[in-house]
Design a protein around this motif. Structure first.
Motif, mmCIF file in Angstrom:
data_model
loop_
_atom_site.group_PDB
_atom_site.id
_atom_site.type_symbol
_atom_site.label_atom_id
_atom_site.label_comp_id
_atom_site.label_asym_id
_atom_site.label_seq_id
_atom_site.Cartn_x
_atom_site.Cartn_y
_atom_site.Cartn_z
ATOM 1 N N TYR A 151 36.375 42.671 38.690
ATOM 2 C CA TYR A 151 36.972 41.564 37.798
ATOM 3 C C TYR A 151 36.818 40.456 38.800
ATOM 4 O O TYR A 151 36.858 40.445 40.077
ATOM 5 N N PRO A 152 36.627 39.296 37.998
ATOM 6 C CA PRO A 152 36.432 38.016 38.711
ATOM 7 C C PRO A 152 37.288 37.185 39.081
ATOM 8 O O PRO A 152 37.456 35.868 39.140
ATOM 9 N N PHE A 153 38.488 37.821 39.805
ATOM 10 C CA PHE A 153 39.600 37.472 40.376
ATOM 11 C C PHE A 153 40.400 38.286 41.235
ATOM 12 O O PHE A 153 40.100 39.514 41.195
ATOM 13 N N GLY A 154 41.189 37.782 41.888
ATOM 14 C CA GLY A 154 42.196 38.754 42.592
ATOM 15 C C GLY A 154 43.520 38.202 42.730
ATOM 16 O O GLY A 154 43.956 37.323 42.093
ATOM 17 N N TRP A 155 44.415 38.948 43.363
ATOM 18 C CA TRP A 155 45.763 38.757 43.505
ATOM 19 C C TRP A 155 46.065 38.396 44.892
ATOM 20 O O TRP A 155 45.953 39.115 45.841
ATOM 21 N N PRO A 214 41.208 32.777 42.305
ATOM 22 C CA PRO A 214 39.676 33.148 42.277
ATOM 23 C C PRO A 214 39.458 33.934 43.546
ATOM 24 O O PRO A 214 39.867 33.911 44.621
ATOM 25 N N LEU A 215 38.197 34.733 43.369
ATOM 26 C CA LEU A 215 37.554 35.498 44.565
ATOM 27 C C LEU A 215 37.240 34.789 45.736
ATOM 28 O O LEU A 215 37.238 35.440 46.710
ATOM 29 N N THR A 216 36.843 33.421 45.567
ATOM 30 C CA THR A 216 36.301 32.600 46.544
ATOM 31 C C THR A 216 37.707 32.160 47.688
ATOM 32 O O THR A 216 37.168 31.669 48.723
ATOM 33 N N ASP A 217 38.823 32.350 47.047
ATOM 34 C CA ASP A 217 40.052 31.977 47.773
ATOM 35 C C ASP A 217 40.199 32.770 48.887
ATOM 36 O O ASP A 217 40.015 34.167 48.857
ATOM 37 N N LYS A 218 40.815 32.236 50.041
ATOM 38 C CA LYS A 218 41.260 33.145 51.141
ATOM 39 C C LYS A 218 42.644 33.020 51.378
ATOM 40 O O LYS A 218 43.371 31.776 50.900
ATOM 41 N N PRO A 219 43.236 33.989 51.796
ATOM 42 C CA PRO A 219 44.963 33.687 52.112
ATOM 43 C C PRO A 219 45.292 32.356 53.117
ATOM 44 O O PRO A 219 46.266 31.740 52.903
ATOM 45 N N GLU A 220 44.455 31.879 53.867
ATOM 46 C CA GLU A 220 44.693 30.851 54.812
ATOM 47 C C GLU A 220 44.441 29.549 54.011
ATOM 48 O O GLU A 220 44.894 28.350 54.448
ATOM 49 N N SER A 277 48.350 38.174 51.850
ATOM 50 C CA SER A 277 46.758 39.042 51.497
ATOM 51 C C SER A 277 46.331 38.692 50.321
ATOM 52 O O SER A 277 47.032 38.291 49.219
ATOM 53 N N ILE A 278 44.977 38.726 50.029
ATOM 54 C CA ILE A 278 44.330 38.537 48.783
ATOM 55 C C ILE A 278 43.755 40.060 48.448
ATOM 56 O O ILE A 278 42.820 40.533 49.222
ATOM 57 N N ALA A 279 43.930 40.568 47.389
ATOM 58 C CA ALA A 279 43.606 41.766 46.796
ATOM 59 C C ALA A 279 42.693 41.635 45.812
ATOM 60 O O ALA A 279 42.926 41.059 44.601
ATOM 61 N N PRO A 280 41.364 42.049 45.827
ATOM 62 C CA PRO A 280 40.303 41.787 44.779
ATOM 63 C C PRO A 280 40.826 43.032 43.745
ATOM 64 O O PRO A 280 41.318 43.978 44.002
ATOM 65 N N LEU A 281 40.365 42.699 42.427
ATOM 66 C CA LEU A 281 40.647 43.866 41.181
ATOM 67 C C LEU A 281 39.116 44.497 41.077
ATOM 68 O O LEU A 281 38.443 43.892 40.804
ATOM 69 N N ARG A 282 39.521 46.077 41.133
ATOM 70 C CA ARG A 282 38.292 46.711 40.579
ATOM 71 C C ARG A 282 38.682 47.813 39.971
ATOM 72 O O ARG A 282 39.804 48.451 40.179
ATOM 73 N N SER A 283 37.910 48.333 38.895
ATOM 74 C CA SER A 283 38.278 49.651 38.354
ATOM 75 C C SER A 283 36.818 50.526 38.629
ATOM 76 O O SER A 283 35.820 50.224 38.845
#
Length: 390
Positions: free
Chosen positions: A181-185, A226-232, A264-270
């Protein structure tokens, strides 16, 4: 060393299977790549199906879960500035879920293995599976400068998506299905009172959000990023401000904020791998399948694998009946794909996709309206959320 079942992976799946088999007199060893402290530092979801909770009790690991876990009879969906409640109890014939962190599940399983003298090896490096297509498989690992060999009758790969077990199946046998998926949590854990006694799933024009909890003094919140984001990239103040923007006013007004104790950031995947058996190797949990966390199916799908595999191994050792082992992959995958469907549906319903069309927005709105106006649609949601039968 020789055991009946060698289990790769000391997370909840591997520990639960080891505990269940031990109680039935079946000898196991668990090999874990990391230290116990490292495993227990992983922050994961904690919505447990009633079937998973029952399996924990059968494994004699459910006492603290039943004492400290939060029994939830429903959850909320926030959308268009309003809040609608999904009544799990009503639409499932009396079932519910337990909110109890995966870290606590793992801790309880470790303590249970300690009580029974279970053989759990940590910091097992260079784990390698050998002759898994034969009747005499074995596993080697390195402990310091020593290479240890374990002869066994069966190998269970519960070592996660990046583990060695799935990679031990030949490429011309293994089939893999994946959707990224093109985003994360972005998730934040805080020592604050939860904003709601039940979970709130948020559909918003700025993106998805989730208000969850670990206890009455420990909250877990997420926002879609967005997946480009980082926790910091996200200060605590920025996170709380964005979360409030996505919540209905009545919820945002009572949100208690505080310093994050984990971010933390978790990417979403199936992801699904087939088959889940090759020779004497059986895959379980994240080694074979991953779902987006939206539908809370990850740990619960792993538990159904363990349920099927546990009963299949019991039938083999007690009755000489191999039907359960022979049919394990097909049976487990049938439930796995249903969990995949539900998690994909929940993710599609609640998230904002960056490449969406106006048509997609209208369809998403219509899907939400239909869900909240149809008893049948609501029952289908609840049936999957509380857990399909094993």
């Amino acid at each position: 060393m020789k055991v009946q079942v060698c289990i790769i992976g000391g997370g909840p799946s591997g520990l639960l299977l080891s505990q269940l088999l031990h109680l039935q007199g079946i000898d196991t060893i668990v090999l874990e790549k990391y230290s116990r402290d490292h495993v227990l530092a992983r922050i994961r979801a904690g919505v447990l199906e009633h079937g998973f909770a029952k399996l924990m009790r059968e494994a004699q690991c459910g006492e603290r879960m039943d004492r400290e876990g939060e029994i939830h009879h429903g959850f909320h969906i926030a959308h268009d500035g309003r809040l609608d409640r999904v009544d799990l109890h009503r639409h499932s014939g009396g079932n519910s879920v337990i909110v109890y962190g995966q870290t606590e599940v793992t801790r309880d399983l470790y303590e249970a293995r300690d009580r029974l003298g279970g053989n759990v090896v940590h910091n097992a490096e260079d784990v390698t599976l050998h002759d898994i297509a034969s009747d005499a498989p074995y596993v080697t690992y390195r402990a310091g400068d020593e290479v240890v060999r374990i002869d066994c009758e069966y190998v269970v790969g519960a070592d996660g998506f990046h583990g060695v077990s799935r990679r031990s199946i030949p490429n011309d046998v293994l089939r893999e299905y994946e959707k990224v998926y093109p985003f994360g949590w972005l998730g934040v854990l805080s020592r604050t009172r939860p904003v709601s006694p039940e979970l709130i799933y948020v559909k918003h024009a700025r993106g998805f959000a989730l208000c969850s909890l670990r206890s009455q003094v420990l909250s877990r919140y997420y926002i879609q990023v967005p997946l480009t984001d980082k926790p910091e990239d996200w200060s605590d103040d920025a996170f709380w401000a964005e979360l409030k923007r996505r919540l209905p006013d009545e919820v945002a007004g009572r949100l208690i904020t505080g310093p994050s104790i984990e971010k933390s950031i978790a990417p979403l995947r199936s992801f699904v791998a087939e088959p889940m058996r090759y020779g004497r190797l059986f895959l379980a949990g994240d080694a074979a399948h991953i779902v987006p966390p939206t539908g809370a199916r990850g740990l619960n799908s792993a538990a159904s694998d363990i349920y099927y595999l546990y009963h299949a191994l019991i039938d083999h050792y007690r009755k000489g009946d191999d039907k359960g082992l022979d049919g394990y992959s097909e049976r487990a995958l049938a439930r796995v794909w249903k969990a995949q469907r539900f998690s994909w549906w929940m993710t599609t319903l609640l998230h904002r996709f960056p490449d969406r069309l106006p048509y997609d927005d209208q369809l998403q709105q219509t899907e939400m309206a239909y869900l909240l106006s149809s008893e049948t649609a609501m029952r289908l949601l609840v049936e999957n959320y509380v857990g399909l039968p094993f």
